[in-house]
Design a protein around this motif. Structure first.
Motif, PDB file in Angstrom:
ATOM      1  N   ARG A   5       0.802  -1.221   0.000  1.00 29.51           N
ATOM      2  CA  ARG A   5       0.000   0.000   0.000  1.00 29.51           C
ATOM      3  C   ARG A   5       0.834   1.270   0.000  1.00 29.51           C
ATOM      4  NH1 ARG A   5      -2.641   0.304   6.088  1.00 29.51           N
ATOM      5  NH2 ARG A   5      -0.699   0.145   7.274  1.00 29.51           N
ATOM      6  N   PHE A   6       2.086   1.179   0.409  1.00 26.41           N
ATOM      7  CA  PHE A   6       2.940   2.368   0.420  1.00 26.41           C
ATOM      8  C   PHE A   6       3.754   2.495  -0.857  1.00 26.41           C
ATOM      9  CE2 PHE A   6       2.561   1.218   4.998  1.00 26.41           C
ATOM     10  CZ  PHE A   6       1.789   2.300   5.373  1.00 26.41           C
ATOM     11  N   TRP A   7       3.587   1.562  -1.772  1.00 28.99           N
ATOM     12  CA  TRP A   7       4.394   1.559  -3.001  1.00 28.99           C
ATOM     13  C   TRP A   7       3.724   2.448  -4.038  1.00 28.99           C
ATOM     14  CZ3 TRP A   7       9.140   0.470  -3.048  1.00 28.99           C
ATOM     15  CH2 TRP A   7       9.823   0.123  -4.217  1.00 28.99           C
ATOM     16  N   GLN A   8       4.219   3.641  -4.253  1.00 25.25           N
ATOM     17  CA  GLN A   8       3.603   4.622  -5.131  1.00 25.25           C
ATOM     18  C   GLN A   8       4.010   4.387  -6.581  1.00 25.25           C
ATOM     19  OE1 GLN A   8       3.591   8.767  -3.405  1.00 25.25           O
ATOM     20  NE2 GLN A   8       5.274   7.909  -2.227  1.00 25.25           N
ATOM     21  N   PRO A   9       3.168   4.823  -7.531  1.00 25.20           N
ATOM     22  CA  PRO A   9       3.579   4.740  -8.936  1.00 25.20           C
ATOM     23  C   PRO A   9       4.813   5.598  -9.157  1.00 25.20           C
ATOM     24  CG  PRO A   9       1.612   6.095  -8.698  1.00 25.20           C
ATOM     25  CD  PRO A   9       1.839   5.420  -7.376  1.00 25.20           C
ATOM     26  N   SER A  10       5.671   5.167 -10.057  1.00 27.23           N
ATOM     27  CA  SER A  10       6.924   5.889 -10.264  1.00 27.23           C
ATOM     28  C   SER A  10       6.663   7.239 -10.906  1.00 27.23           C
ATOM     29  CB  SER A  10       7.870   5.078 -11.151  1.00 27.23           C
ATOM     30  OG  SER A  10       7.474   5.177 -12.505  1.00 27.23           O
ATOM     31  N   ILE A  11       7.649   8.104 -10.842  1.00 27.15           N
ATOM     32  CA  ILE A  11       7.514   9.444 -11.397  1.00 27.15           C
ATOM     33  C   ILE A  11       7.388   9.381 -12.910  1.00 27.15           C
ATOM     34  CG2 ILE A  11       9.969   9.989 -11.721  1.00 27.15           C
ATOM     35  CD1 ILE A  11       9.300  12.708 -10.296  1.00 27.15           C
ATOM     36  N   LEU A 128      14.874   7.699  -5.995  1.00 28.78           N
ATOM     37  CA  LEU A 128      14.608   6.347  -6.492  1.00 28.78           C
ATOM     38  C   LEU A 128      13.262   6.257  -7.208  1.00 28.78           C
ATOM     39  CD1 LEU A 128      15.862   4.306  -3.404  1.00 28.78           C
ATOM     40  CD2 LEU A 128      17.143   4.949  -5.461  1.00 28.78           C
ATOM     41  N   GLY A 129      12.770   7.386  -7.695  1.00 28.36           N
ATOM     42  CA  GLY A 129      11.552   7.408  -8.474  1.00 28.36           C
ATOM     43  C   GLY A 129      10.264   7.334  -7.673  1.00 28.36           C
ATOM     44  N   ARG A 130      10.332   6.943  -6.381  1.00 23.94           N
ATOM     45  CA  ARG A 130       9.120   6.693  -5.609  1.00 23.94           C
ATOM     46  C   ARG A 130       9.076   7.405  -4.258  1.00 23.94           C
ATOM     47  NH1 ARG A 130       6.365   2.105  -7.641  1.00 23.94           N
ATOM     48  NH2 ARG A 130       7.529   0.971  -9.233  1.00 23.94           N
ATOM     49  N   LEU A 131      10.219   7.652  -3.656  1.00 23.88           N
ATOM     50  CA  LEU A 131      10.261   8.282  -2.340  1.00 23.88           C
ATOM     51  C   LEU A 131      10.187   9.796  -2.505  1.00 23.88           C
ATOM     52  CD1 LEU A 131      10.640   8.091   0.728  1.00 23.88           C
ATOM     53  CD2 LEU A 131      13.118   8.120   0.321  1.00 23.88           C
ATOM     54  N   THR A 132       9.052  10.379  -2.131  1.00 29.39           N
ATOM     55  CA  THR A 132       8.845  11.808  -2.316  1.00 29.39           C
ATOM     56  C   THR A 132       9.684  12.615  -1.332  1.00 29.39           C
ATOM     57  OG1 THR A 132       6.589  11.466  -3.127  1.00 29.39           O
ATOM     58  CG2 THR A 132       7.138  13.667  -2.313  1.00 29.39           C
ATOM     59  N   THR A 305       1.190   2.655 -25.920  1.00 33.59           N
ATOM     60  CA  THR A 305       2.087   1.508 -25.826  1.00 33.59           C
ATOM     61  C   THR A 305       3.166   1.746 -24.790  1.00 33.59           C
ATOM     62  OG1 THR A 305       1.711   1.024 -28.157  1.00 33.59           O
ATOM     63  CG2 THR A 305       3.632   0.000 -27.130  1.00 33.59           C
ATOM     64  N   ALA A 306       3.717   2.952 -24.787  1.00 36.15           N
ATOM     65  CA  ALA A 306       4.792   3.264 -23.847  1.00 36.15           C
ATOM     66  C   ALA A 306       4.298   3.203 -22.407  1.00 36.15           C
ATOM     67  CB  ALA A 306       5.360   4.653 -24.138  1.00 36.15           C
ATOM     68  N   ILE A 307       3.081   3.718 -22.173  1.00 40.60           N
ATOM     69  CA  ILE A 307       2.528   3.670 -20.818  1.00 40.60           C
ATOM     70  C   ILE A 307       2.314   2.229 -20.387  1.00 40.60           C
ATOM     71  CG2 ILE A 307       0.499   4.214 -19.420  1.00 40.60           C
ATOM     72  CD1 ILE A 307       0.231   6.788 -20.968  1.00 40.60           C
ATOM     73  N   GLN A 308       1.783   1.389 -21.312  1.00 33.44           N
ATOM     74  CA  GLN A 308       1.540  -0.001 -20.976  1.00 33.44           C
ATOM     75  C   GLN A 308       2.841  -0.725 -20.667  1.00 33.44           C
ATOM     76  OE1 GLN A 308      -1.545  -1.557 -20.564  1.00 33.44           O
ATOM     77  NE2 GLN A 308      -0.140  -3.008 -19.601  1.00 33.44           N
ATOM     78  N   GLN A 309       3.887  -0.464 -21.495  1.00 39.46           N
ATOM     79  CA  GLN A 309       5.175  -1.102 -21.251  1.00 39.46           C
ATOM     80  C   GLN A 309       5.745  -0.678 -19.905  1.00 39.46           C
ATOM     81  OE1 GLN A 309       7.413   0.066 -24.671  1.00 39.46           O
ATOM     82  NE2 GLN A 309       6.719  -1.656 -25.915  1.00 39.46           N
ATOM     83  N   ALA A 310       5.654   0.621 -19.626  1.00 38.93           N
ATOM     84  CA  ALA A 310       6.187   1.116 -18.362  1.00 38.93           C
ATOM     85  C   ALA A 310       5.390   0.559 -17.185  1.00 38.93           C
ATOM     86  CB  ALA A 310       6.160   2.643 -18.342  1.00 38.93           C
ATOM     87  N   THR A 311       4.060   0.439 -17.362  1.00 36.73           N
ATOM     88  CA  THR A 311       3.217  -0.116 -16.298  1.00 36.73           C
ATOM     89  C   THR A 311       3.568  -1.569 -16.036  1.00 36.73           C
ATOM     90  OG1 THR A 311       1.424   1.389 -16.904  1.00 36.73           O
ATOM     91  CG2 THR A 311       0.838  -0.515 -15.556  1.00 36.73           C
ATOM     92  N   ASP A 312       3.787  -2.339 -17.117  1.00 38.70           N
ATOM     93  CA  ASP A 312       4.179  -3.732 -16.959  1.00 38.70           C
ATOM     94  C   ASP A 312       5.485  -3.840 -16.185  1.00 38.70           C
ATOM     95  OD1 ASP A 312       1.951  -4.480 -18.350  1.00 38.70           O
ATOM     96  OD2 ASP A 312       2.991  -4.784 -20.260  1.00 38.70           O
ATOM     97  N   THR A 313       6.420  -2.928 -16.507  1.00 41.30           N
ATOM     98  CA  THR A 313       7.694  -2.915 -15.789  1.00 41.30           C
ATOM     99  C   THR A 313       7.478  -2.608 -14.318  1.00 41.30           C
ATOM    100  OG1 THR A 313       8.857  -2.199 -17.767  1.00 41.30           O
ATOM    101  CG2 THR A 313       9.976  -1.840 -15.670  1.00 41.30           C
ATOM    102  N   GLU A 314       6.587  -1.610 -14.037  1.00 35.93           N
ATOM    103  CA  GLU A 314       6.296  -1.244 -12.650  1.00 35.93           C
ATOM    104  C   GLU A 314       5.691  -2.430 -11.900  1.00 35.93           C
ATOM    105  OE1 GLU A 314       7.163   1.579 -11.271  1.00 35.93           O
ATOM    106  OE2 GLU A 314       7.990   2.188 -13.191  1.00 35.93           O
TER     107      GLU A 314
END
Length: 327
Positions: A5-11, A128-132, A305-314
């Motif tokens: 629950r604390f894992w935020q979507p990346s920037i 690290l893309g996630r820690l605000t 496509t790019a959003i989907q690829q990035a989401t899959d990676t996330e």
């Protein structure tokens, strides 16, 4: 298994989704006609647009700005940090989205998303893309981000032809520009060089933030080294600085490597990585050795496509994190 629950979507995901929302406002046509003609502009500004190749009837819906040799300085006496930077500006309804990434101490990814969108300014900084680390918004941030769009008339002169900007002559080398969007207004002075081209902008509407407090110090940007590609001329070098009481604080410098007009192809943008740090995405960042301000064909990766690829990676990264936590 549920995500942490604390894992935020990346920037990167945030940037891509905001860009998708802005893009969906428009059916991107080859050109968007502004509501102002050249004859309505002050002579200095009119000369600049003519010299740069703008006929006054052609303006851009959006422009993807690629940077190279880009550096940030995080404090007045700090060292320059090499930074990867991607920027997309929209013209009919002024908007600006910027994604920047660098490395701290050669180890930690440090990313920032800077934007003005739907009348609101926001600066989000994460480790690290996630820690605000910080997020700035509010009335002064709205004004600061809007005046940045005004300043970028030096990169995208089509802003001068839009109904939300107004212009008045100050003297033989200076024009005052004002931008109004909704209930936000900002202004600044544009200076012209001996060739009659824009070279410097200054304003006190872009606030300098320190420990949550905002200071109205003068902010300046400079452009140099105009080059011509086809029918259009652009400045290839850009610098920004705060004029602090103790002296000038140069904090950004970079070179424009590519301008892509009316393109929603993101190519490698979601795989933008800190300079000097590899990212295991399976995609190779295009090589940019020289200033290249003409449109080029891009890898066939659309926004969706790019959003989907990035989401899959996330999702894959989240699963790995969940397994690590469970173990």
């Amino acid at each position: 298994m549920q995500k942490h629950r604390f894992w935020q979507p990346s920037i990167k995901i945030i940037f891509a989704e905001e860009l998708a929302a802005e893009t969906e406002k428009y059916e991107l046509l080859p050109w968007h006609s502004g509501e102002r003609t050249l004859k309505e502009l002050p002579p200095l500004l009119r000369h600049h647009l003519i010299a740069c190749g703008y006929a006054g009837k052609e303006s851009v819906v959006c422009c993807q700005i690629r940077w190279k040799n880009t550096f940030l300085k995080f404090r007045p006496k700090g060292e320059w940090k090499s930074t990867a930077c991607l920027q997309v500006n929209f013209v009919p309804d002024p908007a600006r989205l910027v994604l920047m990434r660098t490395c701290l101490w050669g180890l930690f990814s440090f990313a920032a998303r800077d934007k003005y969108q739907t009348g609101k300014g926001n600066m989000l900084i994460r480790l690290l893309g996630r820690l605000t680390l910080s997020e700035d918004n509010g009335r002064k941030m709205d004004q600061a981000e809007l005046v940045t769009i005004l300043a970028e008339t030096m990169i995208l002169p089509v802003y001068a032809l839009q109904p939300y900007t107004t212009w008045e002559t100050v003297d033989k080398t200076t024009v005052k520009g004002t931008i109004r969007h909704g209930d936000v207004t900002a202004s600044g002075l544009f200076h012209f060089n001996e060739q009659g081209l824009l070279c410097r902008f200054e304003t006190e509407d872009r606030y300098y933030a320190v420990n949550g407090r905002y200071h109205a110090y003068r902010w300046t940007t400079e452009v140099t080294n105009y080059i011509r590609r086809g029918d259009l001329s652009f400045p290839s070098s850009y610098r920004a600085a705060w004029q602090l009481p103790g002296g000038a604080y140069d904090y950004f410098k970079g070179e424009l490597s590519r301008l892509e007009f009316n393109s929603t192809i993101l190519a490698d943008s979601l795989y933008l990585r800190p300079v000097g740090q590899a990212e295991n995405t399976g995609h190779e960042k295009p090589k940019q050795d020289t200033v290249d301000l003409v449109e080029h064909s891009q890898p066939d990766v659309t926004l969706g496509t790019a959003i989907q690829q990035a989401t899959d990676t996330e999702n894959g990264l989240d699963d790995q994190e969940q397994q690590r936590v469970a173990s």
